[in-house]
Design a protein around this motif. Structure first.
Motif, PDB file in Angstrom:
ATOM      1  N   ARG A 161     -34.192  60.838  26.156  1.00 43.82           N
ATOM      2  CA  ARG A 161     -33.677  59.488  25.887  1.00 43.82           C
ATOM      3  C   ARG A 161     -32.674  59.488  24.734  1.00 43.82           C
ATOM      4  O   ARG A 161     -31.748  58.674  24.713  1.00 43.82           O
ATOM      5  CB  ARG A 161     -34.829  58.535  25.543  1.00 43.82           C
ATOM      6  N   SER A 166     -30.948  55.868  23.851  1.00 41.08           N
ATOM      7  CA  SER A 166     -30.901  55.062  25.063  1.00 41.08           C
ATOM      8  C   SER A 166     -32.319  54.778  25.539  1.00 41.08           C
ATOM      9  O   SER A 166     -33.275  55.407  25.086  1.00 41.08           O
ATOM     10  CB  SER A 166     -30.097  55.771  26.143  1.00 41.08           C
ATOM     11  N   SER A 167     -32.425  53.847  26.457  1.00 44.70           N
ATOM     12  CA  SER A 167     -33.728  53.437  26.996  1.00 44.70           C
ATOM     13  C   SER A 167     -34.730  53.195  25.873  1.00 44.70           C
ATOM     14  O   SER A 167     -35.865  53.683  25.895  1.00 44.70           O
ATOM     15  CB  SER A 167     -34.261  54.508  27.954  1.00 44.70           C
ATOM     16  N   GLN A 169     -27.516  59.253  19.434  1.00 45.11           N
ATOM     17  CA  GLN A 169     -27.355  58.288  20.523  1.00 45.11           C
ATOM     18  C   GLN A 169     -28.723  58.033  21.129  1.00 45.11           C
ATOM     19  O   GLN A 169     -29.361  58.963  21.629  1.00 45.11           O
ATOM     20  CB  GLN A 169     -26.373  58.822  21.567  1.00 45.11           C
ATOM     21  N   SER A 220     -29.368  50.420  24.341  1.00 41.25           N
ATOM     22  CA  SER A 220     -28.950  51.622  23.617  1.00 41.25           C
ATOM     23  C   SER A 220     -28.443  51.270  22.220  1.00 41.25           C
ATOM     24  O   SER A 220     -28.038  50.131  21.966  1.00 41.25           O
ATOM     25  CB  SER A 220     -27.861  52.358  24.392  1.00 41.25           C
ATOM     26  N   THR A 262     -26.547  53.475  18.642  1.00 43.15           N
ATOM     27  CA  THR A 262     -26.059  54.735  18.082  1.00 43.15           C
ATOM     28  C   THR A 262     -26.107  54.680  16.559  1.00 43.15           C
ATOM     29  O   THR A 262     -25.626  53.716  15.953  1.00 43.15           O
ATOM     30  CB  THR A 262     -24.619  55.020  18.532  1.00 43.15           C
TER      31      THR A 262
END
Length: 122
Positions: free
Chosen positions: A69, A86-87, A84, A16, A18
């Motif tokens: 995601r 992720s994956s 954000q 991940s 950000t």
């Protein structure tokens, strides 16, 4: 108007990351509003594409490839937008650009940040 983005870097697939972007607006008189803030990206050899954006009313828009995601959010008082991710996948590798649609008086214009590189290794 200046947009300052931060948070890019190198991660492995599945991890991940950000991204954050803060808008600075200085005007001589009158008011302004930030109608929409979000993120675009440009992968090597490809065109710009919208990643995600959010209006001041909270409506969001996502690219199909990042739906479920990525998550975009805004801090209105701080004039900030956060992405954000992720994956993450190798195909998410790109330069990510913060974008803001700002209305100053009766005129609305798009403004861009300097871009931050996200690299996802397999």
């Amino acid at each position: 108007v200046q947009l300052q983005a931060s948070g890019g870097g190198l991660v492995q697939a599945g991890e991940s990351l950000t991204l954050s972007c803060v808008a600075s607006v200085t005007i001589r008189a009158g008011g302004f509003s930030i109608d929409r803030m979000g993120w675009y990206r440009q992968a090597p050899g490809k065109q710009y594409e919208l990643v995600a954006s959010m209006t001041s009313g909270g409506n969001t828009n996502y690219a199909d490839s990042v739906q479920d995601r990525f998550s975009v959010s805004r801090d209105i008082p701080k004039k900030m937008v956060v992405l954000q991710m992720s994956s993450l996948k190798p195909e998410d590798t790109a330069v990510y650009y913060c974008n803001a649609e700002i209305r100053i008086g009766a005129r609305a214009s798009h403004y861009w940040g300097q871009g931050t590189l996200v690299t996802v290794s397999s």
